[in-house]
Structures are given as C-alpha cells and as structure tokens.
Design a protein around this motif. Sequence first.
Motif, PDB file in Angstrom:
ATOM      1  N   ARG A 171       0.849  -1.195   0.000  1.00  0.00           N
ATOM      2  CA  ARG A 171       0.000   0.000   0.000  1.00  0.00           C
ATOM      3  C   ARG A 171       0.891   1.254   0.000  1.00  0.00           C
ATOM      4  O   ARG A 171       1.815   1.354   0.814  1.00  0.00           O
ATOM      5  CB  ARG A 171      -0.873  -0.008   1.246  1.00  0.00           C
ATOM      6  CG  ARG A 171      -1.977   1.047   1.247  1.00  0.00           C
ATOM      7  CD  ARG A 171      -2.559   1.179   2.647  1.00  0.00           C
ATOM      8  NE  ARG A 171      -3.048  -0.089   3.152  1.00  0.00           N
ATOM      9  CZ  ARG A 171      -4.299  -0.524   3.035  1.00  0.00           C
ATOM     10  NH1 ARG A 171      -5.184   0.225   2.412  1.00  0.00           N
ATOM     11  NH2 ARG A 171      -4.644  -1.697   3.536  1.00  0.00           N
ATOM     12  N   ASP A 174       1.862   7.449   0.779  1.00  0.00           N
ATOM     13  CA  ASP A 174       1.354   8.813   0.601  1.00  0.00           C
ATOM     14  C   ASP A 174      -0.018   8.809  -0.066  1.00  0.00           C
ATOM     15  O   ASP A 174      -0.200   9.338  -1.159  1.00  0.00           O
ATOM     16  CB  ASP A 174       2.341   9.663  -0.199  1.00  0.00           C
ATOM     17  CG  ASP A 174       2.723   8.996  -1.525  1.00  0.00           C
ATOM     18  OD1 ASP A 174       2.387   7.812  -1.703  1.00  0.00           O
ATOM     19  OD2 ASP A 174       3.351   9.663  -2.352  1.00  0.00           O
ATOM     20  N   THR A 175      -0.990   8.167   0.570  1.00  0.00           N
ATOM     21  CA  THR A 175      -2.344   8.176   0.032  1.00  0.00           C
ATOM     22  C   THR A 175      -3.114   9.361   0.622  1.00  0.00           C
ATOM     23  O   THR A 175      -2.682   9.992   1.572  1.00  0.00           O
ATOM     24  CB  THR A 175      -3.076   6.865   0.372  1.00  0.00           C
ATOM     25  OG1 THR A 175      -3.077   6.693   1.795  1.00  0.00           O
ATOM     26  CG2 THR A 175      -2.379   5.668  -0.271  1.00  0.00           C
ATOM     27  N   THR A 194      -7.789   9.200  -8.745  1.00  0.00           N
ATOM     28  CA  THR A 194      -7.011   8.115  -8.147  1.00  0.00           C
ATOM     29  C   THR A 194      -7.666   6.770  -8.385  1.00  0.00           C
ATOM     30  O   THR A 194      -6.991   5.755  -8.512  1.00  0.00           O
ATOM     31  CB  THR A 194      -6.823   8.343  -6.635  1.00  0.00           C
ATOM     32  OG1 THR A 194      -8.107   8.510  -6.024  1.00  0.00           O
ATOM     33  CG2 THR A 194      -5.990   9.582  -6.374  1.00  0.00           C
ATOM     34  N   PRO A 199      -5.486   1.643  -7.946  1.00  0.00           N
ATOM     35  CA  PRO A 199      -4.432   1.884  -6.960  1.00  0.00           C
ATOM     36  C   PRO A 199      -4.148   0.688  -6.055  1.00  0.00           C
ATOM     37  O   PRO A 199      -3.077   0.619  -5.452  1.00  0.00           O
ATOM     38  CB  PRO A 199      -4.946   3.081  -6.156  1.00  0.00           C
ATOM     39  CG  PRO A 199      -6.408   3.136  -6.406  1.00  0.00           C
ATOM     40  CD  PRO A 199      -6.616   2.575  -7.775  1.00  0.00           C
ATOM     41  N   PRO A 203      -0.385   0.525  -7.902  1.00  0.00           N
ATOM     42  CA  PRO A 203      -0.196   1.940  -7.541  1.00  0.00           C
ATOM     43  C   PRO A 203       0.889   2.629  -8.354  1.00  0.00           C
ATOM     44  O   PRO A 203       0.972   3.857  -8.366  1.00  0.00           O
ATOM     45  CB  PRO A 203       0.178   1.866  -6.059  1.00  0.00           C
ATOM     46  CG  PRO A 203       0.728   0.491  -5.860  1.00  0.00           C
ATOM     47  CD  PRO A 203      -0.019  -0.391  -6.817  1.00  0.00           C
ATOM     48  N   ASN A 206      -0.424   5.473 -11.047  1.00  0.00           N
ATOM     49  CA  ASN A 206      -0.643   6.851 -10.598  1.00  0.00           C
ATOM     50  C   ASN A 206       0.673   7.517 -10.207  1.00  0.00           C
ATOM     51  O   ASN A 206       0.856   8.717 -10.441  1.00  0.00           O
ATOM     52  CB  ASN A 206      -1.625   6.879  -9.431  1.00  0.00           C
ATOM     53  CG  ASN A 206      -3.069   6.695  -9.876  1.00  0.00           C
ATOM     54  OD1 ASN A 206      -3.388   6.815 -11.052  1.00  0.00           O
ATOM     55  ND2 ASN A 206      -3.945   6.391  -8.931  1.00  0.00           N
TER      56      ASN A 206
END
Length: 444
Positions: A171, A174-175, A194, A199, A203, A206
């Motif tokens: 994961r 910086d979400t 997003t 994502p 990920p 993006n």
Amino acid sequence: MQTNFRPEQLIDPQMRESESILRTCVHCGFCTATCPTYLLLGDELDSPRGRIYLVKDMLESGKPATPEVVTHIDRCLSCLSCMTTCPSGVNYMHLVDHARAHIEETYQRPWHDRLLRSVLAQVLPYPGRFRLALAAARLGKPFAGILGRLPQVGTRLAAMLALAPSQLPPRPADTGARTIPAVGPRRGRVALLTGCAQPVLNPDINAATIRLLTRNGIEVVLAAGEGCCGALVHHMGRDEASHAFAKRNIDAWTREIDGQGLDAIVITASGCGTTIKDYGFMFREDAAYKDKAARVAGLAKDITEYLSTLDLGRASAGEGYVVAYHSACSMQHGQQIKDAPKTLLKRAGFTVKDVPEGHICCGSAGTYNLLQPELSGQLRSRKTANIARTGATIVATGNIGCLEQLRKGFAERNSDMIFLHTVELLDWADGGPIPAALAHRAVA
C-alpha cells in the motif's frame, strides 16, 4: 425503424432518449461484423442489432425483462465497437445502459446471481474492501479446483480466484487528498482521478503519472472526497449507486475548479474516462448537477490525451524495445482516442506494433470476466494469440482491467511477456525510474 412508444411513456426522459436512439437504427447489420459475442456465438440476438430488437420490444411494452432479454443483454460487453462501426450514429451505449437499469428494476435474478452482483458492487468500488477481498482470495486459491465444482456459483468463483493476483503490491504510504507541486515553473494544474481498483492492483500507474506531470511543470491535485467514478455499478444497471459516486466526484472537482482552477481532470483508466466524459448526459435532467456535471465532463482527459498537449520532446530510452499497443475498447470506441498513445510511445523511442483484430475486445470489460467467465476466456485467448503474433516483448495499454486480463492470458501460455500501462513507459522515457518489470528483465 418504427417505434411505438405510448405518449405517457415519453414523459420519462430516459424513455424519450431510448426512443430517439431506436429511431436512428436502420438495421443495416454493419455492427454484427465487429461484435465480439456475435463473432463467438453466431446468434443474431447476441449482436447489437438483435439486442436492439429485444430492448425495443421490452421498453415499448413497458413489461418486465424476461430471462431471454437478460441472457442476451448480460452477454453484451459494452465494448462499443458497434458504435465505431455504425454508419447511422446509433448511441448503443446509452440504450444498453437504459436496458440494464430496466432489468435491475423489473427482473428477479436467481439468488446466486443477486449475491455475486451485490458483493461486487459493495467491494470493487472501495479500495480498502477490495484489498481485503484480494487478500482473502489468496487464501482461497489452493481450493479453486474444489470451489469451481460447486453448483451454480463454482465457475464464477473459480474465475474470481484465477484473476486475483498471487501477491499484492504494498500500500502506498502517501495516500489521501493532497497537492503535488510542479517541478520548476508551473505550466498547468490538473486533478488526477485516483480511482478504486487500480491503486490497489497497481499503484505504480498513478505514481508514474504524477512524476511525469510534475516533472513537466504540471501541478497535480488529488481532490478531497474523490473516489470511484461509478462505472462498475453503472454497467450493472445500478443507477442510484452510480449517480451517488458520480455526484461525489463532481462535488470534489467542482471545489477545485471554483478554487484555484483546473486545466483538466486526468484519468489513467480508460473505462473510467468513458464514464466521466458521459457525466453531462447522466445528469442532463438534474437541475442541481446539470451544469456542474457538464463542466466536469468537458475537462476530463485521458492521460495520453492530455500529454499530447504538452511538449515532452523526443527520447531514446525506448530504442530496442518492441511494444504491442493494446487499445482498450473504452479508449478506441468509447472515447475515440486511437493515435495519441501510439504517437507518444513512438516519440519515446519504442517500436510500436498494432495488434491484429485490435478492434475486438479482450474480454475484461469491467466485471464481465467475473460474470461471464466462459465468453471472457474465449476472447482473452483470442486476444493473447493475436498479441503474440506481433513478436513484441512488452504489452502497453491504458486500462487496468485489460492489463490484468492479458496478464492472465499470457500466464496461461507460460509466457514471460511484460505488461505496463502506457504512462509507465512514458515516465521512464522522460527521465523517471525504469519500471520494475523491465528492471527485473534487465537483471535476469
């Protein structure tokens, strides 16, 4: 084509629109030549022309959907190849969307079908839930053979487990909503969708988009409140849910438009782009959202569409790499973007190969590969065989669903083909890091 809608039916704006679409169709049959399901099954009712007959009869009579109608509408991929082929300009997309909504309202599906569709609608549009579901799928993979033999639900369960990745990427740290400033003087400001499934599955797409844009002077905004575009549930006939997702995005992006302004809303999944560009139509009768939706739809751009407005210059990083460009149906048919991705890749130094039968769907089509696994598998095999004929070592495309579908297809062929989003290759060619898949191949 003669239509017989009753006057009271035409008070409904959706019914008026469908009546207008039906009048446009002259039943020339050109659409049958490019329809994937007609190609596979040879059944007139599994062609756009045949489905139009079924929809016409259903909507004009105002009667509930029948099992026959549901069967043939469910088999439609919404690839929209028929719209590219149609000489009369029939908007089949809006017609089949209306048919699906009518089915959802009037038809009682078998319990196992209702359950699966509800699970998909409650999981896929939510990244957190989707990640948990994929983690659970990893545990279920060893039992795929047993689960696949369960009556009524086995085939679909097996398809879901087969498509789930064996390992999820970590994961991103910086979400969340934030603004990523441009490097150097700011030349533009865009919002980036997003998304929901992308994502979680990859990920890096993006991340590559943000690097490439900011390196070229574009400030990137991840707007607070933005989420799933609504496409997944929209194509399941769940209009209320899809409109709720769309409204949330419209509100989020409108705040940015009215604030510091936006030059574009950039989208890296072409399936999402087709839906967001249709927001204006979706809300054409909604006084509160009509203008806002149209403004958002007008700003929506596929990442390659937007990059084509920037001067990225030529690069040589791609020299020696042969790329098969798979044009997602939502890109070439839904948005009519055909040349921009290939042009950008060629300018980056890559040798780009067109895929034979490139207009035919790969069988991903949102949730289609989960709901119609047999037909989807046939289309996947056909597409991977055509890609293999190009001699390419890399497949590039602009839609996460296609990437995962093709990855599975080549795994079935025991191939070591590399799969990357177009923007990952463009980021690398422009000075970004080499994509992990290419780096691993170089080390090997």
